[in-house]
Design a protein around this motif. Structure first.
Motif, mmCIF file in Angstrom:
data_model
loop_
_atom_site.group_PDB
_atom_site.id
_atom_site.type_symbol
_atom_site.label_atom_id
_atom_site.label_comp_id
_atom_site.label_asym_id
_atom_site.label_seq_id
_atom_site.Cartn_x
_atom_site.Cartn_y
_atom_site.Cartn_z
ATOM 1 N N ILE A 108 0.837 -1.207 0.000
ATOM 2 C CA ILE A 108 0.000 0.000 0.000
ATOM 3 C C ILE A 108 0.868 1.252 0.000
ATOM 4 C CG2 ILE A 108 -1.625 1.332 1.386
ATOM 5 C CD1 ILE A 108 -2.837 -1.336 2.301
ATOM 6 N N GLU A 109 1.927 1.247 0.811
ATOM 7 C CA GLU A 109 2.812 2.412 0.875
ATOM 8 C C GLU A 109 3.509 2.651 -0.463
ATOM 9 O OE1 GLU A 109 5.460 1.770 4.109
ATOM 10 O OE2 GLU A 109 3.935 2.111 5.668
ATOM 11 N N LEU A 110 3.956 1.569 -1.107
ATOM 12 C CA LEU A 110 4.629 1.717 -2.396
ATOM 13 C C LEU A 110 3.666 2.238 -3.466
ATOM 14 C CD1 LEU A 110 6.867 -1.498 -2.460
ATOM 15 C CD2 LEU A 110 7.651 0.880 -2.342
ATOM 16 N N LYS A 111 2.429 1.752 -3.447
ATOM 17 C CA LYS A 111 1.438 2.238 -4.414
ATOM 18 C C LYS A 111 1.157 3.726 -4.203
ATOM 19 C CE LYS A 111 -1.001 -2.130 -5.176
ATOM 20 N NZ LYS A 111 -2.278 -2.874 -4.987
ATOM 21 N N GLN A 112 1.071 4.111 -2.941
ATOM 22 C CA GLN A 112 0.826 5.525 -2.644
ATOM 23 C C GLN A 112 1.985 6.394 -3.139
ATOM 24 O OE1 GLN A 112 0.155 5.497 1.572
ATOM 25 N NE2 GLN A 112 -2.037 4.981 1.377
ATOM 26 N N LEU A 113 3.220 5.914 -2.939
ATOM 27 C CA LEU A 113 4.385 6.657 -3.415
ATOM 28 C C LEU A 113 4.426 6.713 -4.941
ATOM 29 C CD1 LEU A 113 7.112 5.368 -0.932
ATOM 30 C CD2 LEU A 113 6.208 7.700 -1.071
ATOM 31 N N ARG A 114 4.055 5.590 -5.563
ATOM 32 C CA ARG A 114 4.025 5.574 -7.032
ATOM 33 C C ARG A 114 3.034 6.597 -7.564
ATOM 34 N NH1 ARG A 114 1.019 0.639 -9.413
ATOM 35 N NH2 ARG A 114 -0.628 1.979 -8.521
ATOM 36 N N ASP A 115 1.857 6.620 -6.957
ATOM 37 C CA ASP A 115 0.841 7.582 -7.405
ATOM 38 C C ASP A 115 1.301 9.018 -7.155
ATOM 39 O OD1 ASP A 115 -0.695 5.405 -8.074
ATOM 40 O OD2 ASP A 115 -1.902 5.450 -6.220
ATOM 41 N N ALA A 116 2.001 9.209 -6.032
ATOM 42 C CA ALA A 116 2.483 10.558 -5.722
ATOM 43 C C ALA A 116 3.530 11.002 -6.728
ATOM 44 C CB ALA A 116 3.049 10.598 -4.310
ATOM 45 N N ILE A 117 4.410 10.065 -7.142
ATOM 46 C CA ILE A 117 5.451 10.399 -8.122
ATOM 47 C C ILE A 117 4.823 10.772 -9.460
ATOM 48 C CG2 ILE A 117 7.339 9.401 -9.484
ATOM 49 C CD1 ILE A 117 8.110 7.815 -6.995
ATOM 50 N N GLN A 118 3.797 10.044 -9.845
ATOM 51 C CA GLN A 118 3.139 10.334 -11.121
ATOM 52 C C GLN A 118 2.489 11.717 -11.118
ATOM 53 O OE1 GLN A 118 0.443 7.085 -11.685
ATOM 54 N NE2 GLN A 118 2.070 5.644 -12.364
ATOM 55 N N ASP A 119 2.088 12.183 -9.946
ATOM 56 C CA ASP A 119 1.452 13.502 -9.857
ATOM 57 C C ASP A 119 2.477 14.635 -9.878
ATOM 58 O OD1 ASP A 119 -0.997 12.291 -9.753
ATOM 59 O OD2 ASP A 119 -1.113 12.302 -7.546
ATOM 60 N N ILE A 120 3.750 14.264 -9.607
ATOM 61 C CA ILE A 120 4.796 15.298 -9.607
ATOM 62 C C ILE A 120 5.361 15.404 -11.029
ATOM 63 C CG2 ILE A 120 7.017 16.029 -8.650
ATOM 64 C CD1 ILE A 120 6.369 14.330 -6.201
ATOM 65 N N SER A 121 4.963 16.406 -11.781
ATOM 66 C CA SER A 121 5.423 16.560 -13.166
ATOM 67 C C SER A 121 6.168 17.876 -13.390
ATOM 68 C CB SER A 121 4.231 16.486 -14.134
ATOM 69 O OG SER A 121 3.271 17.480 -13.796
ATOM 70 N N ASP A 122 5.966 18.793 -12.507
ATOM 71 C CA ASP A 122 6.582 20.115 -12.657
ATOM 72 C C ASP A 122 8.015 20.070 -12.158
ATOM 73 O OD1 ASP A 122 7.238 22.724 -12.899
ATOM 74 O OD2 ASP A 122 5.476 23.491 -11.825
ATOM 75 N N CYS A 136 10.768 6.151 -1.691
ATOM 76 C CA CYS A 136 10.514 4.930 -2.470
ATOM 77 C C CYS A 136 11.655 3.935 -2.318
ATOM 78 C CB CYS A 136 10.330 5.287 -3.947
ATOM 79 S SG CYS A 136 8.757 6.090 -4.302
ATOM 80 N N LYS A 137 12.889 4.451 -2.451
ATOM 81 C CA LYS A 137 14.040 3.566 -2.311
ATOM 82 C C LYS A 137 14.085 2.929 -0.911
ATOM 83 C CE LYS A 137 16.957 5.955 -5.700
ATOM 84 N NZ LYS A 137 18.199 6.745 -5.912
ATOM 85 N N ASP A 138 13.733 3.733 0.075
ATOM 86 C CA ASP A 138 13.743 3.219 1.454
ATOM 87 C C ASP A 138 12.711 2.108 1.628
ATOM 88 O OD1 ASP A 138 14.567 3.390 4.289
ATOM 89 O OD2 ASP A 138 12.482 4.042 4.568
ATOM 90 N N ASN A 139 11.506 2.308 1.094
ATOM 91 C CA ASN A 139 10.460 1.282 1.218
ATOM 92 C C ASN A 139 10.809 0.019 0.430
ATOM 93 O OD1 ASN A 139 9.092 3.092 2.772
ATOM 94 N ND2 ASN A 139 7.174 2.990 1.637
ATOM 95 N N ILE A 140 11.392 0.226 -0.750
ATOM 96 C CA ILE A 140 11.790 -0.934 -1.561
ATOM 97 C C ILE A 140 12.870 -1.735 -0.843
ATOM 98 C CG2 ILE A 140 12.945 -1.623 -3.702
ATOM 99 C CD1 ILE A 140 11.504 0.741 -5.058
ATOM 100 N N GLN A 141 13.816 -1.019 -0.204
ATOM 101 C CA GLN A 141 14.873 -1.714 0.531
ATOM 102 C C GLN A 141 14.296 -2.461 1.740
ATOM 103 O OE1 GLN A 141 18.076 -1.945 -0.532
ATOM 104 N NE2 GLN A 141 18.244 -3.474 1.116
#
Length: 285
Positions: A108-122, A136-141
């Motif tokens: 769930i945390e990784l999905k939330q981070l993924r969605d947050a990254i996709q929203d950061i475009s600027d 993200c790297k911390d959660n993946i580790q």
């Protein structure tokens, strides 16, 4: 040459009768006495046959009881083993459920981070992107470390290793009995090599007067305590294990079967049985 016998004297039967006393009454008494003795010889084996049959039937009952006790002990071992297996199963299931919950939380945390990254475009949000990347790297580790640590437990299983000593022990036994003994009534010379004293009194009894004693084929000892109006049973170590009271002063005791005695109580006869290592009063005459 023909053979012949020489006789010192020759008497007529009539003369022999005159000179010999013939007491038919005495002969009749002798015959009657002999018949009584023969009857005793006939009755004793018959009684012994009945006694042996009774003891045989009682030992068959003991064999059945022994078998039931062994089965009960095996049932208890089975219940204990099943309980241990259930406890192990519960423990493993709880651990695996914790793993599932942990994986779900990380997912769930990784999905939330993924969605947050996709929203950061600027490009102006570089600082936010940097923070998200580190997170993200911390959660993946964390996931990799967790997976490496718990991978073996994810494949856990329950195994049962039978206790081979039980079967080995049973296979070596020659039977359910330690020994089978035929007890006879032959006269024996008894020699006393020593003497030991044992206390057979019950709490509250000041004195004991042992009037009679009897040893059963099982090795248990019954004693008649006339002072306290009791019949007491001792085990093979001469420890008091059971007792029962009688209505009056017991005068004597006689064994009638391998597990039953009769006790004279004044003008009555009280029958007492040994049942499950306890003295039980039976019928009364």
């Amino acid at each position: 040459m023909s053979s012949y016998r020489q006789f010192k004297t020759v008497m007529l039967l009539s003369d022999l009768v005159k000179n010999t006393s013939t007491d038919l009454k005495k002969v009749s008494v002798t015959i009657q006495t002999t018949l009584v003795e023969l009857k005793k010889l006939q009755d004793n084996p018959e009684v012994s046959i009945q006694y042996v049959q009774i003891s045989y039937d009682e030992q068959l009952h003991k064999i059945q009881e022994t078998r039931e006790n062994i089965l009960a002990a095996l049932d208890m071992l089975e219940k204990k083993t099943l309980q241990k297996m259930r406890d192990t199963l519960t423990k493993l299931q709880a651990s695996l459920k914790s793993d599932v919950d942990k994986c779900s939380t990380l997912g769930i945390e990784l999905k939330q981070l993924r969605d947050a990254i996709q929203d950061i475009s600027d490009q102006s949000e570089q600082e936010l992107s940097f923070i998200a990347s580190i997170k993200c790297k911390d959660n993946i580790q964390q996931f990799k470390n967790y997976l490496k640590k718990n991978f073996a437990e994810l494949k856990s299983s329950i195994t049962f290793d039978p206790n081979s000593e039980i079967m080995q022990y049973l296979s070596k036994l020659s039977g359910l009995a330690q020994s089978l003994t035929a007890v006879g009534n032959a006269d024996q010379i008894i020699r006393i090599d020593g003497k030991s004293e044992y206390d057979v009194s019950i709490q509250g009894e000041s004195t004991c007067h042992i009037r009679d004693i009897c040893v059963l084929t099982s090795g248990q000892v019954l004693v008649v305590d006339s002072s306290n109006y009791k019949v007491k049973m001792l085990n093979q170590q001469y420890q008091l294990v059971s007792h029962c009271s009688v209505s009056d002063e017991p005068l004597g005791m006689c064994q009638i079967t391998p597990s039953e005695v009769c006790v004279t109580v004044c003008a009555e006869v009280q029958f007492i049985k040994v049942n499950n290592n306890q003295l039980v009063k039976d019928r009364k005459l």
